[in-house]
Design a protein around this motif. Structure first.
Motif, short mmCIF file in Angstrom:
data_model
loop_
_atom_site.label_atom_id
_atom_site.label_comp_id
_atom_site.label_asym_id
_atom_site.label_seq_id
_atom_site.Cartn_x
_atom_site.Cartn_y
_atom_site.Cartn_z
N PHE A 179 -38.08 67.04 -3.63
CA PHE A 179 -36.99 66.17 -4.11
C PHE A 179 -37.36 65.40 -5.39
CE2 PHE A 179 -36.58 66.52 0.52
CZ PHE A 179 -35.32 67.09 0.60
N GLY A 180 -38.64 65.14 -5.58
CA GLY A 180 -39.07 64.45 -6.79
C GLY A 180 -38.83 62.96 -6.79
N LEU A 181 -38.41 62.39 -5.66
CA LEU A 181 -38.15 60.94 -5.60
C LEU A 181 -38.32 60.45 -4.17
CD1 LEU A 181 -37.11 58.23 -6.76
CD2 LEU A 181 -34.77 59.06 -6.36
N THR A 182 -39.26 59.53 -3.97
CA THR A 182 -39.48 58.91 -2.67
C THR A 182 -39.81 57.43 -2.88
OG1 THR A 182 -41.87 59.27 -2.58
CG2 THR A 182 -40.48 61.06 -1.77
N VAL A 183 -39.76 56.67 -1.79
CA VAL A 183 -40.21 55.28 -1.81
C VAL A 183 -41.25 55.11 -0.71
CG1 VAL A 183 -39.58 52.87 -1.41
CG2 VAL A 183 -38.10 54.32 -2.80
N GLN A 251 -44.99 59.50 -11.51
CA GLN A 251 -45.12 58.08 -11.82
C GLN A 251 -44.95 57.27 -10.53
OE1 GLN A 251 -43.35 54.54 -14.73
NE2 GLN A 251 -42.68 56.64 -15.02
N LEU A 252 -45.77 56.23 -10.41
CA LEU A 252 -45.69 55.32 -9.26
C LEU A 252 -45.48 53.91 -9.80
CD1 LEU A 252 -48.40 57.38 -8.90
CD2 LEU A 252 -48.13 56.58 -6.55
N THR A 378 -41.87 56.38 -6.19
CA THR A 378 -42.71 57.47 -6.67
C THR A 378 -41.80 58.62 -7.07
OG1 THR A 378 -44.34 56.77 -5.02
CG2 THR A 378 -44.69 58.90 -6.05
N PHE A 379 -41.94 59.11 -8.29
CA PHE A 379 -40.99 60.13 -8.75
C PHE A 379 -41.66 61.10 -9.71
CE2 PHE A 379 -40.53 56.16 -11.02
CZ PHE A 379 -40.57 56.50 -12.36
N ASP A 380 -41.07 62.29 -9.77
CA ASP A 380 -41.55 63.38 -10.63
C ASP A 380 -41.12 63.07 -12.06
OD1 ASP A 380 -42.04 65.72 -12.01
OD2 ASP A 380 -41.23 67.04 -10.46
#
Length: 427
Positions: A179-183, A251-252, A378-380
């Motif tokens: 997905f390229g996007l988490t928390v 990136q975080l 956190t994301f791609d």
């Protein structure tokens, strides 16, 4: 001219001679429960029909087999490195015989120089040259992306579990890949433990990527800022550091302070691959422009390490040789004033960029969230663009994020090793 054929001696295929008019590749017939093979000397291919009928036949080039001999003279067992030097390699070497042993599940080839190579069945099967096997192996390099729009429910993972459990860490990284996007929720925020939490998470995965902004960076309003992110201004959707030839992979951003006395400051995100898909359908000319024209990006300032002047030319939408999405490189804040294109193409370029930007910010593609203290979004960085609403600080309130980057190379390495480790512990 006599041509090579194969005959069995026991369980062995031996190269011999056959008269004119016979096929160069002889099909070897054995019992259905036995692995059989045939060698085509002209095409220099070994065809293997496995005793396991659920397996498709394997085509194995002779040059590849000899190059990948696994004996200790050709391949170092500790370093897992090829010892055989190309300067001593004969790509046209012949195979005198091929032997299959279903009991030990090994295939042995005796070469024309007398060398013998032995291969395990499963080793050969995993390296088969059929298209399905090769497509499956391509997932080792990058997994399947699951594109999303405004209905995406951001995946969430507890910080403590990621730091303690390999299976939880693997699930987190799999979500990042897909997905390229988490928390990540519940990270420490107080004192030294809070300041180093984003580094600790990076080190749990691999190690932080150092850039011209340092190993980590602080995002809050600063006097004489070296980056627009260090101001309260609105940031449009962008990727970070497009002026690097190889921009950061992940990136975080760890939220250490987000007071209720701050108005605004919401973060929003957009799946660039999804927006590119929409653009391709809606405006093929714009899509062609952004997948072919190189755009200049720059960064000129003084920050953590020294004075710097970063420059790079990137395509806004980069494709692989197979036409798959490789990277989105769009950051309007650091897009250079120089345009490397003919003057009559400039208007078309701006039209294309505007069309893409509109899709990125539109309801079909973007999601928004306001980070809570202890959240690490956190994301791609090569796929998911991020932005931020402007914000106003009331009184002594503070908005403080600590950021870091990871490279996808190390992340994929970690995923592979975690998969091996977690799988080996399963009953």
């Amino acid at each position: 001219m006599a041509m090579a054929t194969l005959r069995f001696i026991g369980r062995k295929i031996v190269l011999g001679k056959q008269g004119p008019g016979l096929a160069a590749a002889s099909t070897l017939r054995r019992a259905l429960a036995t692995t059989v093979g045939s060698v085509d000397k002209q095409k220099r291919l070994l065809t293997v029909r496995w005793s396991d009928k659920s397996r498709r036949d394997s085509l194995l080039p002779l040059a590849w087999l000899r190059d990948n001999c696994q004996c200790s003279a050709c391949f170092h067992p500790d370093t897992l490195s090829r010892l055989q030097l190309m300067e001593n390699f004969d790509p046209k070497i012949g195979a005198d015989s091929v032997q299959f042993d279903d009991a030990s599940k090994t295939c042995s080839v005796t070469w024309s120089d007398g060398h013998v190579s032995t291969y395990k069945y499963d080793w050969l099967m995993r390296r088969s040259f059929d298209s399905e096997s090769q497509q499956q192996r391509s997932l080792w390099y990058s997994g399947k992306h699951e594109l999303w729009g405004s209905d995406y429910a951001i995946r969430r993972h507890p910080f403590d579990q990621l730091m303690k459990s390999d299976s939880s860490l693997l699930q987190f990284l799999n979500d990042m890949e897909a997905f390229g996007l988490t928390v990540v929720e519940g990270a420490p925020i107080a004192g030294t433990e809070g300041l180093r939490a984003v580094t600790d998470l990076c080190n749990r995965v691999a190690f932080p990527m150092e850039t011209n902004y340092g190993t980590t960076f602080t995002v809050k309003s600063k006097l004489n800022p070296s980056n627009l992110a260090y101001t309260p201004a609105r940031l449009g959707l962008h990727v970070d550091l497009p002026f690097y030839k190889d921009p950061p992979g992940i990136q975080l951003l760890h939220c250490l302070a987000q007071s209720n006395n701050i108005t605004g400051g919401e973060n929003f995100f957009s799946d660039g691959f999804h927006a590119a898909n929409l653009l391709k359908v809606a405006n093929s000319d714009a899509y062609k422009m952004l997948t072919t024209r190189l755009v200049d990006f720059y960064d000129y300032e003084t920050d953590h390490l020294a004075d710097f002047h970063m420059l790079c030319r990137q395509r806004v939408i980069s494709l692989t040789s197979d036409g798959e999405y490789e990277m989105i490189c769009y950051n309007n804040q650091v897009r250079d004033t120089y345009l490397n294109m003919p003057a009559d193409q400039v208007q078309l370029f701006y039209d294309a960029l505007k069309a893409f930007d509109t899709l990125l910010h539109g309801e079909q593609c973007s999601v928004s969230t306001k980070l809570k203290e202890g959240d690490i979004v956190t994301f791609d960085n090569r796929r998911v663009l991020h932005g931020r609403n402007s914000y106003t600080v009331h009184g002594t309130a503070e908005r403080h994020l600590e950021g870091a980057y990871l490279r996808w190379d190390e992340v994929y390495s970690r995923i592979r090793r975690l998969e091996e480790s977690v799988r080996s512990r399963q009953p």
